[in-house]
Design an enzyme around this catalytic site. Structure first.
Site: not given
Ligand code: NDP
Ligand code: 8X3
Length: 278
Positions: A165, A178
Protein backbone atom coordinates in the site's frame (compact mmCIF):
# COMPACT_ATOMS: atom_id res chain seq x y z
CA UNK A 1 6.33 -34.75 -25.24
CA UNK A 2 5.08 -32.67 -28.23
CA UNK A 3 7.23 -33.05 -31.38
CA UNK A 4 7.98 -29.33 -31.54
CA UNK A 5 10.32 -29.75 -28.55
CA UNK A 6 12.22 -32.76 -29.96
CA UNK A 7 15.21 -30.69 -31.13
CA UNK A 8 15.87 -29.50 -27.54
CA UNK A 9 18.09 -30.93 -24.81
CA UNK A 10 15.96 -33.17 -22.51
CA UNK A 11 16.04 -30.77 -19.54
CA UNK A 12 14.99 -27.88 -21.78
CA UNK A 13 12.19 -29.99 -23.28
CA UNK A 14 10.55 -30.35 -19.87
CA UNK A 15 10.87 -26.63 -19.14
CA UNK A 16 9.48 -25.66 -22.55
CA UNK A 17 6.62 -28.13 -22.14
CA UNK A 18 5.71 -26.80 -18.69
CA UNK A 19 5.68 -23.26 -20.10
CA UNK A 20 2.94 -24.21 -22.57
CA UNK A 21 0.65 -25.59 -19.83
CA UNK A 22 -2.02 -23.34 -18.36
CA UNK A 23 -0.53 -21.66 -15.31
CA UNK A 24 -1.99 -21.71 -11.82
CA UNK A 25 -2.47 -18.65 -9.62
CA UNK A 26 -3.51 -18.66 -5.95
CA UNK A 27 -5.13 -15.46 -4.72
CA UNK A 28 -5.77 -14.78 -1.04
CA UNK A 29 -8.79 -12.60 -0.26
CA UNK A 30 -10.61 -13.37 -3.52
CA UNK A 31 -14.10 -12.78 -2.11
CA UNK A 32 -14.11 -9.05 -2.86
CA UNK A 33 -12.14 -6.05 -4.10
CA UNK A 34 -8.71 -6.53 -5.70
CA UNK A 35 -8.68 -10.28 -5.13
CA UNK A 36 -12.04 -10.89 -6.80
CA UNK A 37 -11.14 -8.71 -9.80
CA UNK A 38 -7.77 -10.48 -10.10
CA UNK A 39 -9.48 -13.88 -10.10
CA UNK A 40 -11.88 -12.69 -12.83
CA UNK A 41 -9.02 -11.29 -14.91
CA UNK A 42 -6.86 -14.41 -14.78
CA UNK A 43 -9.80 -16.78 -15.32
CA UNK A 44 -10.81 -14.81 -18.40
CA UNK A 45 -7.23 -15.28 -19.69
CA UNK A 46 -7.52 -19.08 -19.28
CA UNK A 47 -5.39 -19.45 -16.13
CA UNK A 48 -6.25 -22.05 -13.49
CA UNK A 49 -7.30 -20.10 -10.43
CA UNK A 50 -7.31 -21.01 -6.73
CA UNK A 51 -9.59 -18.60 -4.89
CA UNK A 52 -9.41 -18.27 -1.11
CA UNK A 53 -11.15 -16.38 1.66
CA UNK A 54 -13.27 -16.81 4.79
CA UNK A 55 -16.72 -16.19 3.26
CA UNK A 56 -17.71 -19.61 1.90
CA UNK A 57 -20.88 -18.52 0.11
CA UNK A 58 -19.04 -15.80 -1.79
CA UNK A 59 -16.36 -18.29 -2.81
CA UNK A 60 -19.05 -20.64 -4.14
CA UNK A 61 -20.73 -17.86 -6.15
CA UNK A 62 -17.39 -16.66 -7.53
CA UNK A 63 -16.36 -20.21 -8.42
CA UNK A 64 -19.52 -20.65 -10.52
CA UNK A 65 -19.03 -17.26 -12.16
CA UNK A 66 -15.40 -17.99 -13.04
CA UNK A 67 -16.20 -21.47 -14.38
CA UNK A 68 -18.68 -19.78 -16.74
CA UNK A 69 -15.81 -17.71 -18.19
CA UNK A 70 -14.00 -20.77 -19.59
CA UNK A 71 -16.99 -21.94 -21.61
CA UNK A 72 -15.68 -25.52 -21.83
CA UNK A 73 -16.70 -28.87 -20.39
CA UNK A 74 -13.54 -29.11 -18.26
CA UNK A 75 -14.27 -25.76 -16.56
CA UNK A 76 -14.54 -27.49 -13.18
CA UNK A 77 -10.79 -28.29 -13.49
CA UNK A 78 -10.00 -24.60 -13.82
CA UNK A 79 -11.19 -23.15 -10.50
CA UNK A 80 -10.52 -24.44 -7.02
CA UNK A 81 -11.88 -22.78 -3.86
CA UNK A 82 -10.10 -22.95 -0.50
CA UNK A 83 -11.82 -21.72 2.61
CA UNK A 84 -9.53 -20.59 5.45
CA UNK A 85 -8.56 -17.70 7.70
CA UNK A 86 -5.00 -16.55 6.91
CA UNK A 87 -4.49 -15.80 10.63
CA UNK A 88 -4.80 -19.47 11.51
CA UNK A 89 -1.38 -21.04 10.82
CA UNK A 90 -2.55 -24.65 11.02
CA UNK A 91 -5.65 -23.98 8.85
CA UNK A 92 -3.37 -22.42 6.22
CA UNK A 93 -1.01 -25.39 6.36
CA UNK A 94 -3.86 -27.90 6.12
CA UNK A 95 -5.62 -26.11 3.26
CA UNK A 96 -2.50 -25.67 1.13
CA UNK A 97 -0.86 -28.95 2.16
CA UNK A 98 -4.12 -30.77 1.38
CA UNK A 99 -4.51 -29.42 -2.17
CA UNK A 100 -5.26 -32.21 -4.67
CA UNK A 101 -2.15 -33.17 -6.64
CA UNK A 102 -3.41 -31.47 -9.80
CA UNK A 103 -3.51 -28.16 -7.93
CA UNK A 104 -0.20 -28.32 -6.08
CA UNK A 105 1.92 -26.61 -8.75
CA UNK A 106 1.28 -22.95 -7.94
CA UNK A 107 3.03 -20.63 -10.38
CA UNK A 108 1.88 -17.29 -8.96
CA UNK A 109 0.86 -16.44 -5.40
CA UNK A 110 -0.95 -13.16 -4.80
CA UNK A 111 -0.80 -12.22 -1.13
CA UNK A 112 -3.76 -9.88 -1.13
CA UNK A 113 -5.90 -10.72 1.93
CA UNK A 114 -5.74 -7.80 4.31
CA UNK A 115 -7.59 -5.05 6.04
CA UNK A 116 -7.53 -1.86 8.05
CA UNK A 117 -9.53 -1.80 11.28
CA UNK A 118 -10.30 1.63 12.71
CA UNK A 119 -8.64 5.03 12.28
CA UNK A 120 -7.69 6.18 15.76
CA UNK A 121 -4.81 8.01 17.40
CA UNK A 122 -2.32 5.62 18.94
CA UNK A 123 -3.27 6.56 22.52
CA UNK A 124 -6.87 5.43 22.09
CA UNK A 125 -6.41 2.65 19.53
CA UNK A 126 -8.29 -0.60 20.07
CA UNK A 127 -5.83 -3.42 20.80
CA UNK A 128 -8.21 -5.92 19.18
CA UNK A 129 -8.04 -3.86 15.94
CA UNK A 130 -4.23 -3.84 16.17
CA UNK A 131 -4.13 -7.61 16.49
CA UNK A 132 -6.51 -8.14 13.55
CA UNK A 133 -4.35 -5.97 11.29
CA UNK A 134 -0.99 -7.41 12.33
CA UNK A 135 -2.27 -11.00 12.35
CA UNK A 136 -3.89 -10.67 8.90
CA UNK A 137 -1.61 -8.32 6.98
CA UNK A 138 1.72 -9.55 8.33
CA UNK A 139 1.44 -12.99 9.92
CA UNK A 140 -1.21 -14.22 7.47
CA UNK A 141 0.95 -13.22 4.50
CA UNK A 142 3.88 -15.07 6.11
CA UNK A 143 1.91 -18.27 6.82
CA UNK A 144 0.59 -18.52 3.26
CA UNK A 145 4.01 -17.75 1.75
CA UNK A 146 5.70 -20.31 4.01
CA UNK A 147 3.27 -22.99 2.83
CA UNK A 148 3.76 -22.25 -0.88
CA UNK A 149 7.43 -21.25 -1.27
CA UNK A 150 8.98 -24.76 -0.79
CA UNK A 151 7.06 -26.04 -3.86
CA UNK A 152 8.27 -23.07 -5.91
CA UNK A 153 11.84 -23.74 -4.79
CA UNK A 154 11.55 -27.42 -5.72
CA UNK A 155 10.41 -26.41 -9.22
CA UNK A 156 12.96 -23.56 -9.48
CA UNK A 157 10.18 -21.25 -10.61
CA UNK A 158 7.48 -19.05 -9.13
CA UNK A 159 6.24 -15.52 -8.61
CA UNK A 160 5.01 -13.95 -5.37
CA UNK A 161 3.02 -10.75 -5.71
CA UNK A 162 2.43 -8.96 -2.42
CA UNK A 163 -0.27 -6.30 -2.20
CA UNK A 164 1.31 -3.56 -0.11
CA UNK A 165 0.00 0.00 0.00
CA UNK A 166 1.02 3.63 -0.21
CA UNK A 167 0.51 3.24 3.58
CA UNK A 168 3.63 1.04 3.44
CA UNK A 169 5.64 3.91 1.97
CA UNK A 170 4.49 6.77 4.20
CA UNK A 171 2.57 7.20 7.44
CA UNK A 172 -0.57 9.31 7.78
CA UNK A 173 -2.25 10.59 10.98
CA UNK A 174 -4.22 7.86 12.80
CA UNK A 175 -2.96 5.29 10.29
CA UNK A 176 -0.32 4.12 12.81
CA UNK A 177 -0.79 0.33 13.03
CA UNK A 178 -2.23 -0.18 9.52
CA UNK A 179 0.73 1.79 8.12
CA UNK A 180 3.13 -0.26 10.27
CA UNK A 181 1.62 -3.50 8.94
CA UNK A 182 2.05 -2.34 5.35
CA UNK A 183 5.61 -1.12 6.06
CA UNK A 184 6.18 -4.70 7.23
CA UNK A 185 4.86 -5.97 3.87
CA UNK A 186 7.34 -3.60 2.18
CA UNK A 187 10.22 -5.03 4.24
CA UNK A 188 9.08 -8.63 3.74
CA UNK A 189 8.84 -8.13 -0.03
CA UNK A 190 12.48 -6.99 -0.05
CA UNK A 191 13.52 -9.81 2.28
CA UNK A 192 11.73 -12.43 0.18
CA UNK A 193 13.38 -11.16 -2.98
CA UNK A 194 16.82 -11.47 -1.38
CA UNK A 195 16.27 -14.94 0.09
CA UNK A 196 14.57 -16.34 -3.00
CA UNK A 197 17.05 -14.85 -5.48
CA UNK A 198 19.11 -18.07 -5.85
CA UNK A 199 15.91 -20.03 -6.56
CA UNK A 200 14.71 -18.06 -9.58
CA UNK A 201 11.55 -16.88 -7.82
CA UNK A 202 10.23 -13.43 -8.66
CA UNK A 203 8.90 -11.16 -5.91
CA UNK A 204 6.81 -8.12 -6.78
CA UNK A 205 5.13 -5.63 -4.48
CA UNK A 206 2.17 -3.58 -5.74
CA UNK A 207 1.30 -0.57 -3.57
CA UNK A 208 -2.06 1.02 -4.35
CA UNK A 209 -3.34 4.32 -3.04
CA UNK A 210 -7.04 5.16 -2.59
CA UNK A 211 -9.16 2.37 -4.06
CA UNK A 212 -12.90 1.91 -3.63
CA UNK A 213 -13.53 -1.69 -2.62
CA UNK A 214 -14.97 -3.05 0.65
CA UNK A 215 -11.78 -1.85 2.37
CA UNK A 216 -13.27 1.29 3.96
CA UNK A 217 -16.54 -0.44 4.90
CA UNK A 218 -14.44 -2.96 6.83
CA UNK A 219 -12.22 -0.24 8.31
CA UNK A 220 -15.24 1.71 9.60
CA UNK A 221 -17.21 -1.31 10.80
CA UNK A 222 -19.90 -1.11 8.08
CA UNK A 223 -20.58 2.67 8.43
CA UNK A 224 -21.39 3.53 4.79
CA UNK A 225 -21.15 7.32 5.14
CA UNK A 226 -17.70 7.12 6.72
CA UNK A 227 -16.65 4.53 4.16
CA UNK A 228 -17.56 6.79 1.21
CA UNK A 229 -15.72 9.88 2.51
CA UNK A 230 -12.14 8.96 1.40
CA UNK A 231 -13.34 8.75 -2.23
CA UNK A 232 -15.46 11.92 -2.30
CA UNK A 233 -14.72 14.16 -5.28
CA UNK A 234 -12.15 11.84 -6.86
CA UNK A 235 -12.11 8.95 -9.30
CA UNK A 236 -10.55 6.27 -7.08
CA UNK A 237 -8.77 3.14 -8.22
CA UNK A 238 -11.01 0.10 -8.77
CA UNK A 239 -10.39 -3.60 -8.38
CA UNK A 240 -9.95 -4.01 -12.13
CA UNK A 241 -7.11 -1.44 -12.15
CA UNK A 242 -5.10 -3.53 -9.71
CA UNK A 243 -6.03 -6.78 -11.47
CA UNK A 244 -4.58 -5.33 -14.70
CA UNK A 245 -1.31 -4.56 -12.94
CA UNK A 246 -1.10 -7.99 -11.32
CA UNK A 247 -1.68 -9.55 -14.74
CA UNK A 248 0.94 -7.30 -16.36
CA UNK A 249 3.53 -8.17 -13.70
CA UNK A 250 2.74 -11.90 -13.90
CA UNK A 251 3.04 -12.16 -17.68
CA UNK A 252 6.39 -10.44 -18.31
CA UNK A 253 9.22 -12.51 -19.79
CA UNK A 254 11.00 -14.91 -17.39
CA UNK A 255 14.03 -12.61 -17.04
CA UNK A 256 12.00 -9.49 -16.11
CA UNK A 257 10.73 -8.82 -12.58
CA UNK A 258 8.91 -5.71 -11.40
CA UNK A 259 10.17 -5.23 -7.86
CA UNK A 260 7.94 -2.46 -6.63
CA UNK A 261 5.04 -0.63 -8.15
CA UNK A 262 3.28 2.34 -6.51
CA UNK A 263 -0.04 3.29 -8.09
CA UNK A 264 -2.50 6.01 -7.09
CA UNK A 265 -5.55 7.66 -8.60
CA UNK A 266 -4.49 10.57 -10.79
CA UNK A 267 -6.05 12.86 -8.17
CA UNK A 268 -3.72 11.60 -5.41
CA UNK A 269 -0.10 12.73 -4.93
CA UNK A 270 0.42 11.27 -1.45
CA UNK A 271 -1.66 9.93 1.43
CA UNK A 272 -2.44 13.48 2.58
CA UNK A 273 -2.48 15.31 -0.76
CA UNK A 274 -5.64 14.53 -2.69
CA UNK A 275 -7.20 16.92 -5.22
CA UNK A 276 -10.98 16.73 -4.79
CA UNK A 277 -13.54 18.22 -7.18
CA UNK A 278 -16.09 20.66 -5.75
P1 NDP B 1 -11.65 -5.82 0.47
O1 NDP B 1 -12.15 -5.63 1.85
O2 NDP B 1 -12.58 -5.60 -0.67
O3 NDP B 1 -11.02 -7.30 0.32
C1 NDP B 1 -10.26 -7.87 1.33
C2 NDP B 1 -10.14 -9.36 1.11
O4 NDP B 1 -9.30 -9.90 2.13
C3 NDP B 1 -11.48 -10.07 1.20
O5 NDP B 1 -11.58 -11.01 0.15
C4 NDP B 1 -11.42 -10.79 2.54
O6 NDP B 1 -12.11 -12.03 2.44
C5 NDP B 1 -9.92 -11.06 2.68
N1 NDP B 1 -9.54 -11.24 4.07
C6 NDP B 1 -9.55 -10.32 5.07
N2 NDP B 1 -9.19 -10.89 6.23
C7 NDP B 1 -8.94 -12.20 5.96
C8 NDP B 1 -8.54 -13.30 6.74
N3 NDP B 1 -8.31 -13.17 8.05
N4 NDP B 1 -8.38 -14.50 6.15
C9 NDP B 1 -8.61 -14.65 4.82
N5 NDP B 1 -8.98 -13.64 4.02
C10 NDP B 1 -9.16 -12.43 4.59
O7 NDP B 1 -10.37 -4.86 0.33
P2 NDP B 1 -9.31 -4.63 -0.84
O8 NDP B 1 -9.58 -5.46 -2.01
O9 NDP B 1 -9.20 -3.17 -1.02
O10 NDP B 1 -7.99 -5.10 -0.08
C11 NDP B 1 -7.11 -6.07 -0.58
C12 NDP B 1 -5.71 -5.72 -0.13
O11 NDP B 1 -5.33 -4.47 -0.68
C13 NDP B 1 -5.53 -5.58 1.39
O12 NDP B 1 -4.29 -6.16 1.74
C14 NDP B 1 -5.47 -4.06 1.60
O13 NDP B 1 -4.74 -3.72 2.74
C15 NDP B 1 -4.79 -3.64 0.32
N6 NDP B 1 -4.96 -2.27 -0.10
C16 NDP B 1 -6.21 -1.71 -0.25
C17 NDP B 1 -6.34 -0.40 -0.68
C18 NDP B 1 -7.65 0.28 -0.80
O14 NDP B 1 -7.68 1.53 -0.76
N7 NDP B 1 -8.74 -0.43 -1.00
C19 NDP B 1 -5.15 0.38 -1.06
C20 NDP B 1 -3.91 -0.30 -0.85
C21 NDP B 1 -3.83 -1.57 -0.40
P3 NDP B 1 -13.03 -12.67 3.58
O15 NDP B 1 -13.63 -11.55 4.37
O16 NDP B 1 -14.02 -13.48 2.83
O17 NDP B 1 -12.10 -13.53 4.36
C1 8X3 C 1 -5.15 1.60 1.66
C2 8X3 C 1 -4.78 2.98 1.27
O1 8X3 C 1 -4.56 5.37 2.15
O2 8X3 C 1 -6.55 4.12 2.75
O3 8X3 C 1 -4.02 0.83 1.91
O4 8X3 C 1 -4.42 3.59 3.76
S1 8X3 C 1 -5.09 4.06 2.55
Amino acid sequence: MPRKFEHMEPHRQLHAFLCTMPQTILITGATSGFGESTAQRFASEGWRVIITGRRKERLAVLQRELEGLYGSIDAHDKVHALHFDVRDASAVEQAIGGLPEAWQRIDVLVNNAGLAAGLDPIQTGDTGDWERMIDTNVKGLLYVSRAIIPGMIARGKGHIINIGSTAGKEVYPKGNVYCASKHAVDALSKGMRQDLLPHGIKVTQICPGLAETEFSLVRFGGDEAKAKAPYAGIEPLRGADIANLVHFAATLPAHVCINDLVVTPTAQASSMLVHRAG
